[in-house]
Design a protein around this motif. Structure first.
Motif, PDB file in Angstrom:
ATOM      1  N   PHE A  50      -5.027  11.429 -14.865  1.00 25.60           N
ATOM      2  CA  PHE A  50      -5.363  12.865 -14.367  1.00 25.60           C
ATOM      3  C   PHE A  50      -4.325  13.927 -15.237  1.00 25.60           C
ATOM      4  CE2 PHE A  50      -6.439  10.010 -10.770  1.00 25.60           C
ATOM      5  CZ  PHE A  50      -7.605  10.230 -10.784  1.00 25.60           C
ATOM      6  N   LEU A 101      -1.387  13.728 -15.232  1.00 26.91           N
ATOM      7  CA  LEU A 101      -0.022  14.140 -14.400  1.00 26.91           C
ATOM      8  C   LEU A 101       1.039  13.035 -14.784  1.00 26.91           C
ATOM      9  CD1 LEU A 101      -1.639  13.518 -10.673  1.00 26.91           C
ATOM     10  CD2 LEU A 101      -1.128  15.551 -11.888  1.00 26.91           C
ATOM     11  N   LEU A 119      -0.343   9.239  -9.018  1.00 24.12           N
ATOM     12  CA  LEU A 119      -0.985  10.551  -8.297  1.00 24.12           C
ATOM     13  C   LEU A 119      -0.189  10.619  -6.832  1.00 24.12           C
ATOM     14  CD1 LEU A 119      -3.202  10.099  -5.895  1.00 24.12           C
ATOM     15  CD2 LEU A 119      -4.402   9.274  -7.872  1.00 24.12           C
ATOM     16  N   MET A 120       0.095   9.434  -6.133  1.00 25.79           N
ATOM     17  CA  MET A 120       0.636   9.473  -4.855  1.00 25.79           C
ATOM     18  C   MET A 120       1.975  10.231  -4.849  1.00 25.79           C
ATOM     19  SD  MET A 120      -1.485   8.254  -3.112  1.00 25.79           S
ATOM     20  CE  MET A 120      -0.782   8.007  -1.425  1.00 25.79           C
ATOM     21  N   HIS A 169       1.516  14.240  -5.864  1.00 28.81           N
ATOM     22  CA  HIS A 169       0.969  15.033  -5.024  1.00 28.81           C
ATOM     23  C   HIS A 169       1.678  15.396  -3.932  1.00 28.81           C
ATOM     24  CE1 HIS A 169      -2.301  16.091  -7.623  1.00 28.81           C
ATOM     25  NE2 HIS A 169      -2.989  15.090  -7.494  1.00 28.81           N
ATOM     26  N   GLU A 211       3.974  17.916  -4.183  1.00 29.55           N
ATOM     27  CA  GLU A 211       3.299  19.193  -4.178  1.00 29.55           C
ATOM     28  C   GLU A 211       3.129  19.773  -2.643  1.00 29.55           C
ATOM     29  OE1 GLU A 211      -0.264  18.797  -6.430  1.00 29.55           O
ATOM     30  OE2 GLU A 211       0.908  18.865  -8.224  1.00 29.55           O
ATOM     31  N   LEU A 212       2.717  18.738  -1.722  1.00 31.49           N
ATOM     32  CA  LEU A 212       2.238  18.994  -0.392  1.00 31.49           C
ATOM     33  C   LEU A 212       3.470  18.898   0.470  1.00 31.49           C
ATOM     34  CD1 LEU A 212      -1.304  17.106  -0.169  1.00 31.49           C
ATOM     35  CD2 LEU A 212      -0.783  19.565  -0.216  1.00 31.49           C
ATOM     36  N   ALA A 233      -9.868  15.735  -8.408  1.00 34.74           N
ATOM     37  CA  ALA A 233     -10.314  14.442  -7.786  1.00 34.74           C
ATOM     38  C   ALA A 233      -8.954  13.636  -7.295  1.00 34.74           C
ATOM     39  CB  ALA A 233     -10.972  13.625  -9.056  1.00 34.74           C
ATOM     40  N   SER A 234      -7.558  13.951  -8.104  1.00 29.48           N
ATOM     41  CA  SER A 234      -6.491  13.197  -7.754  1.00 29.48           C
ATOM     42  C   SER A 234      -5.951  13.685  -6.535  1.00 29.48           C
ATOM     43  CB  SER A 234      -5.403  13.183  -9.069  1.00 29.48           C
ATOM     44  OG  SER A 234      -4.974  14.469  -8.960  1.00 29.48           O
ATOM     45  N   MET A 235      -6.034  15.073  -6.011  1.00 26.25           N
ATOM     46  CA  MET A 235      -5.583  15.410  -4.913  1.00 26.25           C
ATOM     47  C   MET A 235      -6.428  14.935  -3.601  1.00 26.25           C
ATOM     48  SD  MET A 235      -3.153  17.116  -3.040  1.00 26.25           S
ATOM     49  CE  MET A 235      -2.331  18.603  -4.091  1.00 26.25           C
ATOM     50  N   ILE A 247      -7.883  12.023  -3.418  1.00 21.61           N
ATOM     51  CA  ILE A 247      -7.353  10.637  -3.344  1.00 21.61           C
ATOM     52  C   ILE A 247      -6.270  10.791  -2.616  1.00 21.61           C
ATOM     53  CG2 ILE A 247      -6.557   8.675  -4.649  1.00 21.61           C
ATOM     54  CD1 ILE A 247      -8.550   9.419  -6.761  1.00 21.61           C
ATOM     55  N   PHE A 248      -5.321  11.810  -2.911  1.00 22.50           N
ATOM     56  CA  PHE A 248      -4.009  11.633  -2.105  1.00 22.50           C
ATOM     57  C   PHE A 248      -4.207  11.818  -0.649  1.00 22.50           C
ATOM     58  CE2 PHE A 248      -0.364  13.527  -0.285  1.00 22.50           C
ATOM     59  CZ  PHE A 248       0.479  12.843  -0.338  1.00 22.50           C
ATOM     60  N   ARG A 249      -5.179  12.988  -0.571  1.00 24.51           N
ATOM     61  CA  ARG A 249      -5.210  13.557   0.884  1.00 24.51           C
ATOM     62  C   ARG A 249      -5.962  12.200   1.683  1.00 24.51           C
ATOM     63  NH1 ARG A 249      -4.298  18.874   1.998  1.00 24.51           N
ATOM     64  NH2 ARG A 249      -4.117  20.125  -0.034  1.00 24.51           N
ATOM     65  N   ASN A 262      -5.963   8.962   1.114  1.00 20.75           N
ATOM     66  CA  ASN A 262      -5.016   8.101   1.206  1.00 20.75           C
ATOM     67  C   ASN A 262      -3.889   8.298   2.250  1.00 20.75           C
ATOM     68  OD1 ASN A 262      -6.368   6.664  -0.946  1.00 20.75           O
ATOM     69  ND2 ASN A 262      -4.801   6.539  -2.110  1.00 20.75           N
ATOM     70  N   GLU A 263      -3.645   9.408   2.316  1.00 18.81           N
ATOM     71  CA  GLU A 263      -2.285   9.601   3.434  1.00 18.81           C
ATOM     72  C   GLU A 263      -2.897   9.794   4.646  1.00 18.81           C
ATOM     73  OE1 GLU A 263       0.989  12.535   2.669  1.00 18.81           O
ATOM     74  OE2 GLU A 263      -0.167  13.657   3.907  1.00 18.81           O
ATOM     75  N   MET A 319      -3.345   6.222   5.843  1.00 27.91           N
ATOM     76  CA  MET A 319      -2.073   5.693   6.335  1.00 27.91           C
ATOM     77  C   MET A 319      -1.819   6.208   7.446  1.00 27.91           C
ATOM     78  SD  MET A 319       0.285   5.326   2.758  1.00 27.91           S
ATOM     79  CE  MET A 319       0.249   6.977   2.095  1.00 27.91           C
TER      80      MET A 319
END
Lengths: 188, 188
Positions: A135, A137, A141-142, A145, A148-149, B49-51, B53-55, B57-58, B61
């Motif tokens: 990507f 990065l 990515l975990m 991002h 970032e968040l 896409a990577s963001m 995926i992050f959102r 996955n979070e 969790m």
């Protein structure tokens, strides 16, 4: 009093205590208190030394308002596992998470230093047979991002400094962000 | 409904979807719902896409009651960075954290596969000049002791299985612990 947990593989440096001292001094300059992991403060010969270190580090993280994680790649293409754990823990505790890496390369570039990578069907595949995140990065990515968040984007220099383990410019950039977010009324 | 987040570099396998399906089936056998990371469910060409995926996955969790993390070493002596982040995040959220590694070697043994290690002054020093954790643990102490204090000790086989990425015996041992802790009244 605003406490910043100073996560990083810095604890494994031969001059770890000196590096920790320099980081704590920089924190003080920004009106912040730096909490340096305990790895070097516990007698390693104690039978439960590693558990003492864990408990001490977790207690410091629970006291801290933010983490600044040194995510410079460590023994592979990604950041140090202990530091990454601490970044995740602090995000889970809903603290401010900040991080820097003194290596601006992308994750795919970093993997390519250790093994050949082959494009296949729109993916990059490592010689280990597993896909390589692509990507653009600098790390998984975990991590990226989350910063970032839950904090601010990873701070990286344009070009890796000569001494990636001791150059503190990117660390200081994180400190500036921490001070702005956590002590907005302090005179600066 | 008891949800288990299935963290691991399994998402990078060429047969990731099949491995995820087998893990989810095993979860169901223990009365649990397995949530597999989204890395393979998002169109990779999407600009964010990577963001996404992050959102995703979070959010999974945050919905989950526990994590079972595949901490088999990945591209170096330690576990996959994304998985370690997720382990930390779940510990920070005060969820049950479980993990397994299909490589029973100690961290120092794993580092020694990649670089020479020299004893010096009671420490082990890597060719990279940084100290090598030497507590007889299979990975960084923060991961290993987090499992002990916030879940159960890391599950490892006595001997690495032939296919470290697809053997699910240690994973199933974690599932058994999760079911005992989270659904104690269920008939088994």
């Amino acid at each position: 009093m605003t406490n910043i947990y100073l996560a990083g593989p810095d604890v494994f440096l031969p001059d770890a205590i000196e590096v920790g001292r320099r980081k704590a001094e920089l924190c003080a300059r920004y009106g912040l208190v730096g909490l340096f992991p305990l790895d070097n403060a516990v007698a390693l010969a104690t039978h439960d030394a590693s558990m003492q270190i864990f408990r001490g580090n977790e207690a410091m993280m629970d006291q801290a308002d933010a983490v600044i994680a040194n995510l410079t790649p460590f023994r592979g293409p990604s950041a140090d596992a202990g530091t990454v754990y601490e970044l995740g823990y602090m995000a889970g505790r809903r603290k401010l998470v900040l991080g820097y890496s003194n290596d601006p390369a992308t994750y795919a570039e970093r993997v390519a230093r250790h093994q050949p990578i082959t494009p296949s069907d729109g993916l990059l595949i490592g010689a280990d047979g597993l896909a390589v995140e692509d990507f653009g990065l600098p790390d998984n990515l975990m991590l990226i991002h989350s910063l970032e968040l839950h904090g601010a984007p990873l701070v990286t220099p344009r070009k890796a400094p000569g001494d990636v383990w001791r150059d503190l410019a990117a660390f200081e950039a994180c400190l500036r962000i921490a001070a702005e977010r956590l002590t907005p009324d302090a005179a600066r």
